[in-house]
Write an enzyme that holds these catalytic residues in place. Sequence first.
Site, PDB file in Angstrom:
ATOM      1  N   CYS A 100      16.913 -18.128  -1.840  1.00 51.29           N
ATOM      2  CA  CYS A 100      17.730 -18.408  -2.925  1.00 51.29           C
ATOM      3  C   CYS A 100      17.032 -19.188  -3.864  1.00 51.29           C
ATOM      4  O   CYS A 100      16.673 -20.360  -3.406  1.00 51.29           O
ATOM      5  CB  CYS A 100      19.177 -18.383  -2.637  1.00 51.29           C
ATOM      6  N   HIS A 142      23.166  -9.820  -3.038  1.00 53.38           N
ATOM      7  CA  HIS A 142      22.850 -11.232  -3.031  1.00 53.38           C
ATOM      8  C   HIS A 142      23.343 -11.867  -4.625  1.00 53.38           C
ATOM      9  O   HIS A 142      23.721 -12.671  -4.659  1.00 53.38           O
ATOM     10  CB  HIS A 142      21.392 -11.511  -2.844  1.00 53.38           C
ATOM     11  N   GLU A 143      22.912 -11.082  -5.475  1.00 52.97           N
ATOM     12  CA  GLU A 143      23.231 -11.474  -7.022  1.00 52.97           C
ATOM     13  C   GLU A 143      24.821 -11.161  -7.445  1.00 52.97           C
ATOM     14  O   GLU A 143      25.218 -12.111  -7.931  1.00 52.97           O
ATOM     15  CB  GLU A 143      22.503 -10.473  -8.086  1.00 52.97           C
ATOM     16  N   HIS A 146      26.655 -14.013  -6.273  1.00 54.56           N
ATOM     17  CA  HIS A 146      26.603 -15.239  -6.926  1.00 54.56           C
ATOM     18  C   HIS A 146      27.611 -15.305  -8.300  1.00 54.56           C
ATOM     19  O   HIS A 146      28.128 -16.245  -8.522  1.00 54.56           O
ATOM     20  CB  HIS A 146      25.216 -15.343  -7.758  1.00 54.56           C
TER      21      HIS A 146
HETATM   22  O1  LIG Z   1      18.458 -16.716  -5.846  1.00 53.28           O
HETATM   23  C1  LIG Z   1      18.225 -15.491  -6.341  1.00 53.28           C
HETATM   24  O2  LIG Z   1      19.131 -15.095  -6.362  1.00 53.28           O
HETATM   25  C2  LIG Z   1      16.968 -14.845  -6.173  1.00 53.28           C
HETATM   26  C3  LIG Z   1      16.646 -14.335  -4.847  1.00 53.28           C
HETATM   27  C4  LIG Z   1      16.670 -12.931  -4.618  1.00 53.28           C
HETATM   28  C5  LIG Z   1      16.580 -12.539  -3.450  1.00 53.28           C
HETATM   29  C6  LIG Z   1      17.746 -11.726  -2.985  1.00 53.28           C
HETATM   30  C7  LIG Z   1      17.757 -11.125  -1.586  1.00 53.28           C
HETATM   31  C8  LIG Z   1      16.837 -11.266  -0.735  1.00 53.28           C
HETATM   32  C9  LIG Z   1      15.607 -12.244  -1.212  1.00 53.28           C
HETATM   33  C10 LIG Z   1      15.706 -12.543  -2.338  1.00 53.28           C
HETATM   34  C11 LIG Z   1      15.294 -15.025  -4.338  1.00 53.28           C
HETATM   35  O3  LIG Z   1      15.344 -16.339  -4.263  1.00 53.28           O
HETATM   36  S1  LIG Z   1      14.025 -14.410  -5.363  1.00 53.28           S
HETATM   37  C12 LIG Z   1      12.601 -15.336  -4.191  1.00 53.28           C
HETATM   38  C13 LIG Z   1      12.612 -14.732  -2.968  1.00 53.28           C
HETATM   39  C14 LIG Z   1      11.647 -13.547  -3.381  1.00 53.28           C
HETATM   40  C15 LIG Z   1      11.520 -12.446  -2.205  1.00 53.28           C
HETATM   41  C16 LIG Z   1      12.118 -12.944  -1.021  1.00 53.28           C
HETATM   42  C17 LIG Z   1      12.766 -13.836  -0.604  1.00 53.28           C
HETATM   43  C18 LIG Z   1      12.937 -14.863  -1.813  1.00 53.28           C
HETATM   44 ZN   LIG Z   2      20.497 -16.537  -4.870  1.00 49.07          ZN
END
Ligand SMILES: O=C(O)C[C@@H](Cc1ccccc1)[C@H](O)SCc1ccccc1
Ligand SMILES: [Zn+2]
Length: 157
Positions: A100, A142-143, A146
């Site tokens: 995240c 995940h989003e 948030h």
């Molecule tokens: O904070 C966020 O919403 C961005 C998240 C998005 C995410 C959702 C589900 C699984 C992994 C990431 C990440 O921080 S974006 C950075 C990232 C990219 C690929 C894998 C893990 C983290």
């Molecule tokens: Zn996140």
Amino acid sequence: METLTIAQLGNPILREHASPLSAAQYQELAPFFTALQQKMLEHNGVGIAAPQVSESIRAFIVASCPNPRYPDAPMMEPTLMLNPEITWASDSMEKDWEGCLSIPGIRALVNRHSHIEVRYDTLEGKEVKTQMEGFIARIFQHELDHLNGLVFLDRAE
Ligand SMILES: O=C(O)C[C@@H](Cc1ccccc1)[C@H](O)SCc1ccccc1
Ligand SMILES: [Zn+2]
């Protein structure tokens, strides 16, 4: 508009229930959404939610792409989703690693629905209904968390 900064865990805005958008707001928010996508790309994100830049509104971007953690992640155009909802979720769940932008340096295994059906509005005000699975479904969930004041650690196994 000043450059956006990412709210870190501990910032109360990440714990708010974000407000729905009225269709009248969509177009006027276009510059903000451009800045939001830029911020996500700067941090090599595969998604980002408006509350993460301290805008407690129901909007996020999903932008799956192959990355070191998910080399076989599907490639998709960064997609802005307004007033997004899950309309159906499978009983089957899958555990995988998440990170995240608001909780740097921490990864955890999170259980998510394998398949979901979703609806959201586009910037032009068109309603989209579609289904998602795998990593894209994971990012959407995940989003959406948030927007409801949740972070992935709340669901970490
Ligand atoms: O904070 C966020 O919403 C961005 C998240 C998005 C995410 C959702 C589900 C699984 C992994 C990431 C990440 O921080 S974006 C950075 C990232 C990219 C690929 C894998 C893990 C983290
Ligand atoms: Zn996140």
